[in-house]
Design a protein around this motif. Sequence first.
Motif, PDB file in Angstrom:
ATOM      1  N   GLN A 251       7.866   3.859   0.043  1.00 32.43           N
ATOM      2  CA  GLN A 251       7.324   2.891  -0.917  1.00 32.43           C
ATOM      3  C   GLN A 251       5.841   2.598  -0.693  1.00 32.43           C
ATOM      4  N   HIS A 252       5.289   3.051   0.411  1.00 32.27           N
ATOM      5  CA  HIS A 252       3.917   2.676   0.735  1.00 32.27           C
ATOM      6  C   HIS A 252       2.888   3.293  -0.204  1.00 32.27           C
ATOM      7  N   GLU A 253       3.145   4.520  -0.665  1.00 30.84           N
ATOM      8  CA  GLU A 253       2.152   5.203  -1.490  1.00 30.84           C
ATOM      9  C   GLU A 253       2.263   4.846  -2.967  1.00 30.84           C
ATOM     10  N   ALA A 254       3.452   4.438  -3.416  1.00 31.05           N
ATOM     11  CA  ALA A 254       3.636   4.196  -4.845  1.00 31.05           C
ATOM     12  C   ALA A 254       4.268   2.837  -5.125  1.00 31.05           C
ATOM     13  N   GLY A 255       5.445   2.575  -4.551  1.00 27.38           N
ATOM     14  CA  GLY A 255       6.191   1.375  -4.864  1.00 27.38           C
ATOM     15  C   GLY A 255       5.455   0.089  -4.533  1.00 27.38           C
ATOM     16  N   PHE A 256       5.014  -0.039  -3.304  1.00 32.38           N
ATOM     17  CA  PHE A 256       4.322  -1.267  -2.909  1.00 32.38           C
ATOM     18  C   PHE A 256       3.025  -1.479  -3.684  1.00 32.38           C
ATOM     19  N   PRO A 257       2.113  -0.486  -3.741  1.00 29.76           N
ATOM     20  CA  PRO A 257       0.890  -0.717  -4.518  1.00 29.76           C
ATOM     21  C   PRO A 257       1.181  -0.994  -5.993  1.00 29.76           C
ATOM     22  N   GLY A 258       2.174  -0.272  -6.555  1.00 27.81           N
ATOM     23  CA  GLY A 258       2.511  -0.486  -7.964  1.00 27.81           C
ATOM     24  C   GLY A 258       3.026  -1.887  -8.209  1.00 27.81           C
ATOM     25  N   PHE A 259       3.922  -2.375  -7.365  1.00 34.82           N
ATOM     26  CA  PHE A 259       4.463  -3.726  -7.519  1.00 34.82           C
ATOM     27  C   PHE A 259       3.367  -4.765  -7.295  1.00 34.82           C
ATOM     28  N   ALA A 260       2.532  -4.529  -6.277  1.00 28.36           N
ATOM     29  CA  ALA A 260       1.471  -5.490  -5.980  1.00 28.36           C
ATOM     30  C   ALA A 260       0.502  -5.643  -7.143  1.00 28.36           C
ATOM     31  N   ARG A 261       0.203  -4.540  -7.811  1.00 31.38           N
ATOM     32  CA  ARG A 261      -0.750  -4.594  -8.914  1.00 31.38           C
ATOM     33  C   ARG A 261      -0.100  -5.082 -10.214  1.00 31.38           C
ATOM     34  N   GLN A 262       1.099  -4.566 -10.536  1.00 28.06           N
ATOM     35  CA  GLN A 262       1.710  -4.868 -11.825  1.00 28.06           C
ATOM     36  C   GLN A 262       2.482  -6.179 -11.823  1.00 28.06           C
ATOM     37  N   ALA A 263       3.313  -6.381 -10.812  1.00 25.52           N
ATOM     38  CA  ALA A 263       4.169  -7.571 -10.795  1.00 25.52           C
ATOM     39  C   ALA A 263       3.486  -8.765 -10.136  1.00 25.52           C
ATOM     40  N   ALA A 264       2.856  -8.529  -8.963  1.00 22.94           N
ATOM     41  CA  ALA A 264       2.186  -9.632  -8.258  1.00 22.94           C
ATOM     42  C   ALA A 264       0.784  -9.892  -8.800  1.00 22.94           C
ATOM     43  N   GLU A 265       0.200  -8.889  -9.464  1.00 19.04           N
ATOM     44  CA  GLU A 265      -1.113  -9.009 -10.101  1.00 19.04           C
ATOM     45  C   GLU A 265      -2.216  -9.404  -9.108  1.00 19.04           C
ATOM     46  N   VAL A 266      -2.214  -8.741  -7.954  1.00 18.77           N
ATOM     47  CA  VAL A 266      -3.270  -8.978  -6.977  1.00 18.77           C
ATOM     48  C   VAL A 266      -4.314  -7.874  -7.098  1.00 18.77           C
ATOM     49  N   SER A 267      -5.459  -8.070  -6.474  1.00 10.92           N
ATOM     50  CA  SER A 267      -6.563  -7.123  -6.571  1.00 10.92           C
ATOM     51  C   SER A 267      -6.333  -5.910  -5.679  1.00 10.92           C
ATOM     52  N   THR A 268      -7.057  -4.843  -5.975  1.00  8.18           N
ATOM     53  CA  THR A 268      -6.994  -3.663  -5.116  1.00  8.18           C
ATOM     54  C   THR A 268      -7.501  -3.982  -3.720  1.00  8.18           C
ATOM     55  N   ARG A 269      -8.440  -4.923  -3.620  1.00  6.56           N
ATOM     56  CA  ARG A 269      -8.924  -5.332  -2.299  1.00  6.56           C
ATOM     57  C   ARG A 269      -7.792  -5.944  -1.481  1.00  6.56           C
ATOM     58  N   THR A 270      -6.938  -6.731  -2.117  1.00  6.68           N
ATOM     59  CA  THR A 270      -5.792  -7.316  -1.416  1.00  6.68           C
ATOM     60  C   THR A 270      -4.838  -6.233  -0.936  1.00  6.68           C
ATOM     61  N   VAL A 271      -4.615  -5.219  -1.785  1.00  8.76           N
ATOM     62  CA  VAL A 271      -3.739  -4.107  -1.389  1.00  8.76           C
ATOM     63  C   VAL A 271      -4.313  -3.395  -0.168  1.00  8.76           C
ATOM     64  N   GLY A 272      -5.626  -3.128  -0.180  1.00 12.91           N
ATOM     65  CA  GLY A 272      -6.255  -2.494   0.974  1.00 12.91           C
ATOM     66  C   GLY A 272      -6.166  -3.355   2.217  1.00 12.91           C
ATOM     67  N   LEU A 273      -6.365  -4.667   2.061  1.00  7.83           N
ATOM     68  CA  LEU A 273      -6.271  -5.579   3.192  1.00  7.83           C
ATOM     69  C   LEU A 273      -4.858  -5.612   3.755  1.00  7.83           C
ATOM     70  N   ALA A 274      -3.863  -5.477   2.876  1.00  5.82           N
ATOM     71  CA  ALA A 274      -2.468  -5.477   3.326  1.00  5.82           C
ATOM     72  C   ALA A 274      -2.193  -4.301   4.256  1.00  5.82           C
ATOM     73  N   PHE A 275      -2.733  -3.136   3.935  1.00  4.17           N
ATOM     74  CA  PHE A 275      -2.554  -1.984   4.823  1.00  4.17           C
ATOM     75  C   PHE A 275      -3.257  -2.209   6.158  1.00  4.17           C
TER      76      PHE A 275
END
Length: 434
Positions: A251-275
């Motif tokens: 889920q790290h390459e697709a599921g998590f980033p996809g959910f974070a962007r579409q459902a949680a509506e957070v920024s790409t910076r937040t996704v990068g910080l999460a990793f």
Amino acid sequence: MGAPRRVVRRDPATEVRLFWAALPTEGRWLLSTVAIQTLGRGLTLPFTLIYLHEVRGFELGLSGTLMALIAVVGFAVTAPGGALVDRYGARAVLLVGLVAMIAGNLTLAFATTPAVAALALVLIGFNFGVSWPAFNALIAAVVTGELRQQYFGINFALVNLGIGVGGVIGGLFADVDRPGTFTAIFVGDALTGLVPLALLLGPLRHVHGRAGVPEDGSAPVSVGYLTILRQPAVRWLTLLTFVGTFIGYGQHEAGFPGFARQAAEVSTRTVGLAFAVNTAVIVILQFSVLNRIKGHLRTRVMIAMAAVWAVAWGLLGLAGIVPGGAVAVAGVLAYMGVFALGETLLQPTVPAMANDLATDHTRGRYNAITAAAFQGGAVAGPVVAGFLLEHDLAAAYIALMVAGCVAIALMALVLERHVPAAANGRPTAPEPVR
């Protein structure tokens, strides 16, 4: 996590010193270069798709298909690679894989056509497929007993450290407006491969990782994959590994980033910080976790991991319920931090159990089965996640992930009934000397 043996708890610094002192010289050599070896992978891992699409100008769909070659080729060569490890030794297979990886990265650095890029990615995928069973088999040949579980855990932390630092360096250096920077990071990835190559040709040239001839002079009995998979413990461990990868790394390459962007509506910076949070938690906590799980049944550690991951997915689901704000950002970051804690429980246990189930003559095949299960989960995970998220089924997606955690716990309980005590982290008492 089961009735543990009496274990003396020490502070992490003392544990590190005792662990290092207990390692054989070959084990120290292997461990001391892990972060350097994986730093090169971190340089290119997040940026390969960007390189193919934005720098070389390949269509996005074609670029994604080319990237898939790594997983497809890796999966295809895993089983033959495991058999070759048992026949020719882990060191020989690792050397071939490293040469392929170096050649692949150098080719990719200067690839200007899809055909050349495909050749490069096939070589990289070949290394990915054969190096996993070979490297784990080499570790198991060098490190034995309780040290083996610690070694796999610390190796995992160092891999994450190298990839994390490499990703930061690559992110600061690579620039799509300067194509030469991407050529440089792929050349850098190739150059880091020279470190393990020198190690295997130098200090570790005598560690072949191949079982010796039996004392009675007879030829070792040939054991195929089907024979190994007939063992209930192997089947359940393989299924557990597949499901664990499907709901985890898959889920790290697709599921998590996809959910974070579409459902949680957070920024790409937040996704990068999460990793980054994920890497930091693993590096900081892995040795402490190893100290805590020492003496516990590995199957019970797996159950604890499943519970931790269920909490993590619940936190991500919370981020989707209240999207776009501070709670969503906190949920996404907390998910990755808690998920990382579960990773520190998983990584020392599964490879250690697989290698304790194996004999010296079948170690390559056992590690290949585990690697194939991991790769299968990593391929299936993004496909399922993409389908669910594309159809706005975010709640069903989270529910499926939590259900997977429950399944892991149940499988670990079944596995416990079949796995020998020694392979489950509880060595049997030695027989008295007669």
